[in-house]
Design a protein around this motif. Structure first.
Motif, PDB file in Angstrom:
ATOM      1  N   GLN A   1       0.834  -1.192   0.000  1.00 31.38           N
ATOM      2  CA  GLN A   1       0.000   0.000   0.000  1.00 31.38           C
ATOM      3  C   GLN A   1       0.868   1.241   0.000  1.00 31.38           C
ATOM      4  OE1 GLN A   1      -3.233   0.138  -0.248  1.00 31.38           O
ATOM      5  NE2 GLN A   1      -3.530  -2.083  -0.191  1.00 31.38           N
ATOM      6  N   VAL A   2       0.435   2.230  -0.751  1.00 31.50           N
ATOM      7  CA  VAL A   2       1.142   3.501  -0.760  1.00 31.50           C
ATOM      8  C   VAL A   2       0.825   4.246   0.522  1.00 31.50           C
ATOM      9  CG1 VAL A   2       1.323   5.733  -1.885  1.00 31.50           C
ATOM     10  CG2 VAL A   2       1.102   3.649  -3.256  1.00 31.50           C
ATOM     11  N   GLN A   3       1.851   4.752   1.155  1.00 34.86           N
ATOM     12  CA  GLN A   3       1.647   5.521   2.374  1.00 34.86           C
ATOM     13  C   GLN A   3       2.482   6.785   2.365  1.00 34.86           C
ATOM     14  OE1 GLN A   3       2.399   2.844   5.781  1.00 34.86           O
ATOM     15  NE2 GLN A   3       0.317   3.354   6.413  1.00 34.86           N
ATOM     16  N   LEU A   4       1.853   7.877   2.759  1.00 32.94           N
ATOM     17  CA  LEU A   4       2.561   9.122   3.024  1.00 32.94           C
ATOM     18  C   LEU A   4       2.268   9.450   4.478  1.00 32.94           C
ATOM     19  CD1 LEU A   4       1.587  11.211  -0.149  1.00 32.94           C
ATOM     20  CD2 LEU A   4       3.714   9.963   0.240  1.00 32.94           C
ATOM     21  N   VAL A   5       3.315   9.534   5.291  1.00 32.61           N
ATOM     22  CA  VAL A   5       3.133   9.745   6.719  1.00 32.61           C
ATOM     23  C   VAL A   5       3.827  11.030   7.127  1.00 32.61           C
ATOM     24  CG1 VAL A   5       3.486   8.816   9.029  1.00 32.61           C
ATOM     25  CG2 VAL A   5       2.993   7.267   7.111  1.00 32.61           C
ATOM     26  N   GLU A   6       3.021  11.981   7.624  1.00 32.29           N
ATOM     27  CA  GLU A   6       3.546  13.273   8.052  1.00 32.29           C
ATOM     28  C   GLU A   6       3.927  13.239   9.531  1.00 32.29           C
ATOM     29  OE1 GLU A   6      -0.056  14.209   5.296  1.00 32.29           O
ATOM     30  OE2 GLU A   6       0.403  12.881   6.973  1.00 32.29           O
ATOM     31  N   SER A   7       4.856  14.099   9.881  1.00 27.75           N
ATOM     32  CA  SER A   7       5.229  14.289  11.281  1.00 27.75           C
ATOM     33  C   SER A   7       5.735  15.712  11.451  1.00 27.75           C
ATOM     34  CB  SER A   7       6.307  13.282  11.707  1.00 27.75           C
ATOM     35  OG  SER A   7       7.478  13.449  10.920  1.00 27.75           O
ATOM     36  N   GLY A   8       5.809  16.149  12.716  1.00 23.99           N
ATOM     37  CA  GLY A   8       6.412  17.450  12.998  1.00 23.99           C
ATOM     38  C   GLY A   8       5.434  18.556  13.323  1.00 23.99           C
ATOM     39  N   GLY A   9       4.143  18.277  13.258  1.00 29.25           N
ATOM     40  CA  GLY A   9       3.182  19.310  13.608  1.00 29.25           C
ATOM     41  C   GLY A   9       3.195  19.592  15.096  1.00 29.25           C
ATOM     42  N   GLY A  10       2.466  20.647  15.494  1.00 36.32           N
ATOM     43  CA  GLY A  10       2.400  20.975  16.902  1.00 36.32           C
ATOM     44  C   GLY A  10       1.894  22.377  17.126  1.00 36.32           C
ATOM     45  N   LEU A  11       2.102  22.848  18.357  1.00 36.62           N
ATOM     46  CA  LEU A  11       1.673  24.184  18.765  1.00 36.62           C
ATOM     47  C   LEU A  11       2.888  25.090  18.874  1.00 36.62           C
ATOM     48  CD1 LEU A  11      -0.444  26.156  19.956  1.00 36.62           C
ATOM     49  CD2 LEU A  11       0.029  25.126  22.194  1.00 36.62           C
ATOM     50  N   VAL A  12       2.797  26.262  18.284  1.00 33.03           N
ATOM     51  CA  VAL A  12       3.908  27.206  18.319  1.00 33.03           C
ATOM     52  C   VAL A  12       3.350  28.616  18.420  1.00 33.03           C
ATOM     53  CG1 VAL A  12       4.046  27.410  15.808  1.00 33.03           C
ATOM     54  CG2 VAL A  12       6.089  27.829  17.179  1.00 33.03           C
ATOM     55  N   GLN A  13       4.118  29.514  19.008  1.00 30.77           N
ATOM     56  CA  GLN A  13       3.689  30.906  19.078  1.00 30.77           C
ATOM     57  C   GLN A  13       3.949  31.615  17.765  1.00 30.77           C
ATOM     58  OE1 GLN A  13       5.703  32.608  22.508  1.00 30.77           O
ATOM     59  NE2 GLN A  13       3.882  32.282  23.762  1.00 30.77           N
ATOM     60  N   ALA A  14       3.190  32.651  17.518  1.00 29.69           N
ATOM     61  CA  ALA A  14       3.393  33.457  16.319  1.00 29.69           C
ATOM     62  C   ALA A  14       4.845  33.932  16.258  1.00 29.69           C
ATOM     63  CB  ALA A  14       2.444  34.648  16.321  1.00 29.69           C
ATOM     64  N   GLY A  15       5.411  33.855  15.060  1.00 28.62           N
ATOM     65  CA  GLY A  15       6.807  34.225  14.878  1.00 28.62           C
ATOM     66  C   GLY A  15       7.763  33.055  15.001  1.00 28.62           C
TER      67      GLY A  15
ATOM     68  N   THR B   1       7.773   3.150  -5.322  1.00 30.48           N
ATOM     69  CA  THR B   1       8.783   4.138  -5.631  1.00 30.48           C
ATOM     70  C   THR B   1       8.121   5.408  -6.139  1.00 30.48           C
ATOM     71  OG1 THR B   1      10.697   4.662  -6.994  1.00 30.48           O
ATOM     72  CG2 THR B   1       9.054   3.197  -7.948  1.00 30.48           C
ATOM     73  N   PHE B   2       8.603   6.530  -5.671  1.00 32.50           N
ATOM     74  CA  PHE B   2       8.096   7.808  -6.138  1.00 32.50           C
ATOM     75  C   PHE B   2       9.087   8.478  -7.080  1.00 32.50           C
ATOM     76  CE2 PHE B   2       4.053   8.552  -4.174  1.00 32.50           C
ATOM     77  CZ  PHE B   2       4.030   7.670  -3.109  1.00 32.50           C
ATOM     78  N   SER B   3       9.865   7.645  -7.721  1.00 31.76           N
ATOM     79  CA  SER B   3      10.817   8.179  -8.681  1.00 31.76           C
ATOM     80  C   SER B   3      10.088   8.972  -9.758  1.00 31.76           C
ATOM     81  CB  SER B   3      11.597   7.029  -9.328  1.00 31.76           C
ATOM     82  OG  SER B   3      12.472   7.523 -10.314  1.00 31.76           O
ATOM     83  N   GLY B   4      10.525  10.196  -9.959  1.00 33.67           N
ATOM     84  CA  GLY B   4       9.899  11.041 -10.963  1.00 33.67           C
ATOM     85  C   GLY B   4       8.681  11.789 -10.481  1.00 33.67           C
ATOM     86  N   TYR B   5       8.260  11.533  -9.269  1.00 28.94           N
ATOM     87  CA  TYR B   5       7.052  12.172  -8.743  1.00 28.94           C
ATOM     88  C   TYR B   5       7.348  13.540  -8.140  1.00 28.94           C
ATOM     89  CZ  TYR B   5       3.781   8.292  -9.162  1.00 28.94           C
ATOM     90  OH  TYR B   5       2.937   7.329  -9.643  1.00 28.94           O
ATOM     91  N   CYS B   6       6.404  14.444  -8.340  1.00 26.16           N
ATOM     92  CA  CYS B   6       6.358  15.692  -7.590  1.00 26.16           C
ATOM     93  C   CYS B   6       5.823  15.381  -6.192  1.00 26.16           C
ATOM     94  CB  CYS B   6       5.431  16.660  -8.314  1.00 26.16           C
ATOM     95  SG  CYS B   6       4.751  17.966  -7.293  1.00 26.16           S
ATOM     96  N   MET B   7       6.359  16.051  -5.186  1.00 27.75           N
ATOM     97  CA  MET B   7       5.813  15.920  -3.831  1.00 27.75           C
ATOM     98  C   MET B   7       5.602  17.309  -3.266  1.00 27.75           C
ATOM     99  SD  MET B   7       7.811  12.649  -2.204  1.00 27.75           S
ATOM    100  CE  MET B   7       6.632  12.495  -0.847  1.00 27.75           C
ATOM    101  N   GLY B   8       4.603  17.424  -2.398  1.00 29.24           N
ATOM    102  CA  GLY B   8       4.311  18.749  -1.880  1.00 29.24           C
ATOM    103  C   GLY B   8       3.412  18.734  -0.672  1.00 29.24           C
TER     104      GLY B   8
ATOM    105  N   GLY C   1      -5.117  17.214  -8.763  1.00 34.52           N
ATOM    106  CA  GLY C   1      -4.014  16.620  -9.496  1.00 34.52           C
ATOM    107  C   GLY C   1      -3.165  15.677  -8.675  1.00 34.52           C
ATOM    108  N   TYR C   2      -3.521  15.498  -7.385  1.00 38.29           N
ATOM    109  CA  TYR C   2      -2.706  14.690  -6.485  1.00 38.29           C
ATOM    110  C   TYR C   2      -3.475  13.440  -6.043  1.00 38.29           C
ATOM    111  CZ  TYR C   2       0.616  18.478  -6.386  1.00 38.29           C
ATOM    112  OH  TYR C   2       1.551  19.411  -6.746  1.00 38.29           O
ATOM    113  N   PRO C   3      -3.076  12.270  -6.518  1.00 35.45           N
ATOM    114  CA  PRO C   3      -3.763  11.032  -6.147  1.00 35.45           C
ATOM    115  C   PRO C   3      -3.339  10.470  -4.788  1.00 35.45           C
ATOM    116  CG  PRO C   3      -2.065  10.567  -7.752  1.00 35.45           C
ATOM    117  CD  PRO C   3      -2.092  12.053  -7.592  1.00 35.45           C
ATOM    118  N   TYR C   4      -2.188  10.892  -4.310  1.00 34.08           N
ATOM    119  CA  TYR C   4      -1.676  10.336  -3.053  1.00 34.08           C
ATOM    120  C   TYR C   4      -1.637  11.423  -1.974  1.00 34.08           C
ATOM    121  CZ  TYR C   4      -0.167   6.647  -6.184  1.00 34.08           C
ATOM    122  OH  TYR C   4      -0.139   5.655  -7.129  1.00 34.08           O
ATOM    123  N   TRP C   5      -2.231  11.071  -0.822  1.00 35.68           N
ATOM    124  CA  TRP C   5      -2.333  12.013   0.298  1.00 35.68           C
ATOM    125  C   TRP C   5      -1.962  11.316   1.599  1.00 35.68           C
ATOM    126  CZ3 TRP C   5      -4.381  17.129   0.108  1.00 35.68           C
ATOM    127  CH2 TRP C   5      -4.787  17.538  -1.168  1.00 35.68           C
ATOM    128  N   GLY C   6      -1.303  12.075   2.496  1.00 36.19           N
ATOM    129  CA  GLY C   6      -1.092  11.588   3.846  1.00 36.19           C
ATOM    130  C   GLY C   6      -2.333  11.845   4.688  1.00 36.19           C
TER     131      GLY C   6
END
Length: 122
Positions: free
Chosen positions: A1-15, A28-35, A108-113
């Motif tokens: 199965q294709v998986q995109l797993v995000e990390s690093g979010g959280g709470l931060v103050q402005a600035g 393989t995501f060879s040749g793929y745009c990621m964003g 235009g994006y078939p794969y999402w985390g």
């Protein structure tokens, strides 16, 4: 199965700063745009940034230009989003995406985390 797993979010103050990461697996995501897209409560999901496979072509939404930087490590199948000078209006769920076509339209994006929450307090 294709998986995109995000990390690093959280709470931060402005600035402040946060760094989001996305790890791709299952194919393989060879040749793929990621964003990245984001969706704030009660708003449409919107484009944030995208990088071509080589990294030579990069798009940013006007609202994040000069503050956010997208980068990718193809050897590790990862894409990162460095977010600086964060504002309360950057508060949203951030989604990692992948596609063979480099566009700013979410259709235009078939794969999402699954998304990671970023909250910026004022």
């Amino acid at each position: 199965q294709v998986q995109l797993v995000e990390s690093g979010g959280g709470l931060v103050q402005a600035g402040g700063s946060l760094r989001l990461s996305c790890a791709a697996s299952g194919r393989t995501f060879s040749g793929y745009c990621m964003g990245w897209f984001r969706q704030a409560p009660g708003k449409e999901r919107e484009f944030v940034a995208a990088a071509s496979w080589s990294g030579d072509t990069i798009y940013y939404a006007e609202s994040v230009k000069g503050r956010f930087t997208i980068s990718r490590d193809n050897a590790k199948n990862t894409v990162n989003l460095q977010m600086n000078s964060l504002k309360p209006e950057d508060t949203a769920v951030y989604y990692c995406v992948a596609s063979r076509v480099m566009v700013t339209n979410r259709n235009g994006y078939p794969y999402w985390g699954q998304g990671t929450q970023v909250t910026v307090s004022s």
